[in-house]
Design an enzyme around this catalytic site. Structure first.
Site, PDB file in Angstrom:
ATOM      1  N   ARG A 109      11.733  44.017 -87.682  1.00 40.39           N
ATOM      2  CA  ARG A 109      12.299  44.574 -88.634  1.00 40.39           C
ATOM      3  C   ARG A 109      13.948  44.148 -88.070  1.00 40.39           C
ATOM      4  O   ARG A 109      14.338  44.577 -87.405  1.00 40.39           O
ATOM      5  CB  ARG A 109      12.610  45.751 -89.317  1.00 40.39           C
ATOM      6  CG  ARG A 109      12.247  46.543 -88.060  1.00 40.39           C
ATOM      7  CD  ARG A 109      11.622  47.775 -89.230  1.00 40.39           C
ATOM      8  NE  ARG A 109      12.391  48.863 -88.772  1.00 40.39           N
ATOM      9  CZ  ARG A 109      12.160  49.799 -87.633  1.00 40.39           C
ATOM     10  NH1 ARG A 109      10.230  49.380 -87.160  1.00 40.39           N
ATOM     11  NH2 ARG A 109      12.427  50.691 -87.368  1.00 40.39           N
ATOM     12  N   HIS A 139      15.431  52.194 -81.455  1.00 40.41           N
ATOM     13  CA  HIS A 139      16.174  51.491 -82.211  1.00 40.41           C
ATOM     14  C   HIS A 139      16.964  50.272 -82.217  1.00 40.41           C
ATOM     15  O   HIS A 139      17.051  49.405 -83.445  1.00 40.41           O
ATOM     16  CB  HIS A 139      16.455  52.212 -83.497  1.00 40.41           C
ATOM     17  CG  HIS A 139      15.239  53.365 -83.782  1.00 40.41           C
ATOM     18  ND1 HIS A 139      14.536  53.230 -84.400  1.00 40.41           N
ATOM     19  CD2 HIS A 139      15.229  54.908 -83.022  1.00 40.41           C
ATOM     20  CE1 HIS A 139      13.266  54.271 -84.744  1.00 40.41           C
ATOM     21  NE2 HIS A 139      14.260  55.439 -83.719  1.00 40.41           N
ATOM     22  N   ARG A 167       9.014  46.954 -85.413  1.00 41.69           N
ATOM     23  CA  ARG A 167      10.857  47.019 -84.412  1.00 41.69           C
ATOM     24  C   ARG A 167      11.496  46.381 -84.466  1.00 41.69           C
ATOM     25  O   ARG A 167      11.388  45.442 -84.487  1.00 41.69           O
ATOM     26  CB  ARG A 167       9.511  47.482 -82.561  1.00 41.69           C
ATOM     27  CG  ARG A 167      10.946  47.650 -82.317  1.00 41.69           C
ATOM     28  CD  ARG A 167      10.573  48.628 -80.620  1.00 41.69           C
ATOM     29  NE  ARG A 167      12.163  47.925 -79.670  1.00 41.69           N
ATOM     30  CZ  ARG A 167      11.722  47.932 -78.372  1.00 41.69           C
ATOM     31  NH1 ARG A 167      11.075  47.788 -77.445  1.00 41.69           N
ATOM     32  NH2 ARG A 167      13.220  47.801 -77.743  1.00 41.69           N
ATOM     33  N   HIS A 168      12.276  47.263 -83.914  1.00 46.77           N
ATOM     34  CA  HIS A 168      14.030  46.043 -84.524  1.00 46.77           C
ATOM     35  C   HIS A 168      14.075  45.266 -82.853  1.00 46.77           C
ATOM     36  O   HIS A 168      14.026  45.991 -82.015  1.00 46.77           O
ATOM     37  CB  HIS A 168      15.446  46.763 -84.071  1.00 46.77           C
ATOM     38  CG  HIS A 168      15.300  48.288 -86.018  1.00 46.77           C
ATOM     39  ND1 HIS A 168      15.383  46.505 -86.746  1.00 46.77           N
ATOM     40  CD2 HIS A 168      15.818  49.015 -85.757  1.00 46.77           C
ATOM     41  CE1 HIS A 168      16.293  47.774 -87.821  1.00 46.77           C
ATOM     42  NE2 HIS A 168      15.482  49.088 -87.571  1.00 46.77           N
ATOM     43  N   VAL A 169      13.538  44.299 -82.939  1.00 41.89           N
ATOM     44  CA  VAL A 169      13.139  43.303 -81.750  1.00 41.89           C
ATOM     45  C   VAL A 169      13.301  41.969 -82.229  1.00 41.89           C
ATOM     46  O   VAL A 169      12.952  41.894 -82.994  1.00 41.89           O
ATOM     47  CB  VAL A 169      11.768  43.638 -80.594  1.00 41.89           C
ATOM     48  CG1 VAL A 169      10.749  43.483 -81.852  1.00 41.89           C
ATOM     49  CG2 VAL A 169      12.343  43.443 -79.164  1.00 41.89           C
TER      50      VAL A 169
END
Length: 331
Positions: A109, A139, A167-169
């Site tokens: 995301r 995060h 996950r923010h990745v």
């Protein structure tokens, strides 16, 4: 001269020296004197009932075996108790669980693009549909070293399927490290709107009521925290003179160092990855349409998501009240 003895049926007696032990055969002897050739095969009514009951149990067991696709557990336990050989020794392992396709989904995301709302919906849907929702407590680390990529991909790949990891990745290339490439989904938004959302988020946090803005920006002065965004832009403050419109691209470009450099190479690499690895990249401003497409493309994950989003009081585990406020805050 003696007369030949006549047997009751007429004619000469076939056994002039007496009947053999056990009596004469039924065809030759009297019906009234018939004696069974195997006297040990005598059944009482109780024995007959026991045999029939055993046969009934066997038939029912065979039926259950065929309906369930395998032997009952107690038969396997009995087989193992009676000897070293088991059912699996003779027949091999049972057929593997049939997984929906795709059964490996990654939602890497993008920050401030409605991900909070989507994650809330995923928590509800995972309970409703029984898929494995894998989240991370990290995060803010989107760029990973090679070893970190390998470790994360290993952890994701060993999760129970069907799973959805979020996950923010930045984009991860699973096949580069020998893993099965999952299906990716993501949601983006107008870069200017994303900048506005991030501007206020850094200062005042989000709807959760936490003091996370104080943690994220502890050194921010009060006058800067309450700085009007128009003044920030007109006065050319550093935060507003570099709005990071390129921020979204690395989420699709990947972990290569050049993905962090604004330019045509990163853009083309991002477009290539979207075409080859992403099932859907939605637009936040059209979220309801995005949810509808996810429901059609991935029904085993997102079936009923639009109804849950629109109606917080719908039957089932339902989303928490205020889910629409989340979207309003993020927009």
């Amino acid at each position: 001269m003696k007369k030949k003895q006549q047997h009751p049926g007429g004619g000469a007696d076939p056994w002039p020296h007496g009947a053999p032990l056990g009596g004469a055969p039924p065809a030759l002897g009297s019906w009234k004197r018939r004696v069974p050739l195997l006297p040990f095969l005598r059944f009482s009514l109780r024995d007959y009932g026991f045999c029939m009951a055993t046969l009934l149990v066997f038939c029912l067991g065979s039926l259950l075996y065929q309906l369930s696709g395998g032997p009952p557990r107690f038969l396997l336990d009995l087989r193992q108790y009676l000897g070293n050989s088991t059912y699996l020794d003779d027949h091999g392992p049972p057929p593997s669980k049939v997984l929906p396709f795709p059964s490996q989904v990654v939602y890497n995301r993008v920050g401030k693009c409605g991900s909070r709302t989507v994650v809330l919906l995923l928590r509800i849907l995972s309970e409703k549909h029984g898929f494995n929702l894998v989240t991370s407590d990290i995060h803010n680390k989107t760029r990973l070293t090679k070893n970190e990529q390998m470790e994360l991909i290993k952890n994701i790949s060993t999760a129970e399927q069907p799973y959805l990891f979020t996950r923010h990745v930045h984009f991860l290339n699973f096949s580069r490290f020998g893993g099965d490439q999952p299906v990716y989904i993501n949601i983006i938004r107008d870069p200017v709107n994303r900048f506005l959302s991030n501007y206020f988020f850094r200062r005042f946090g989000d709807w959760r009521g936490e003091q996370n803005h104080m943690i994220r920006t502890p050194s921010m002065r009060q006058e800067e925290r309450y700085l009007d965004i128009n003044e920030c832009i007109l006065e050319n403050y550093p935060e507003c003179s570099n709005p990071r419109l390129f921020y979204i691209i690395p989420y699709f470009c990947g972990q290569h160092p050049r993905c962090r450099e604004p330019g045509e190479w990163a853009l083309e690499r991002a477009k290539l990855n979207v075409n080859e690895n992403f099932l859907l990249v939605g637009i936040l401003e059209e979220l309801e349409d995005v949810l509808l497409l996810l429901e059609r493309f991935l029904p085993h994950y997102f079936k009923g998501v639009l109804s849950i989003y629109k109606d917080p009081d719908c039957p089932g585990p339902g989303p928490p009240m205020g889910i629409h406020v989340v979207m309003w805050k993020e927009r």
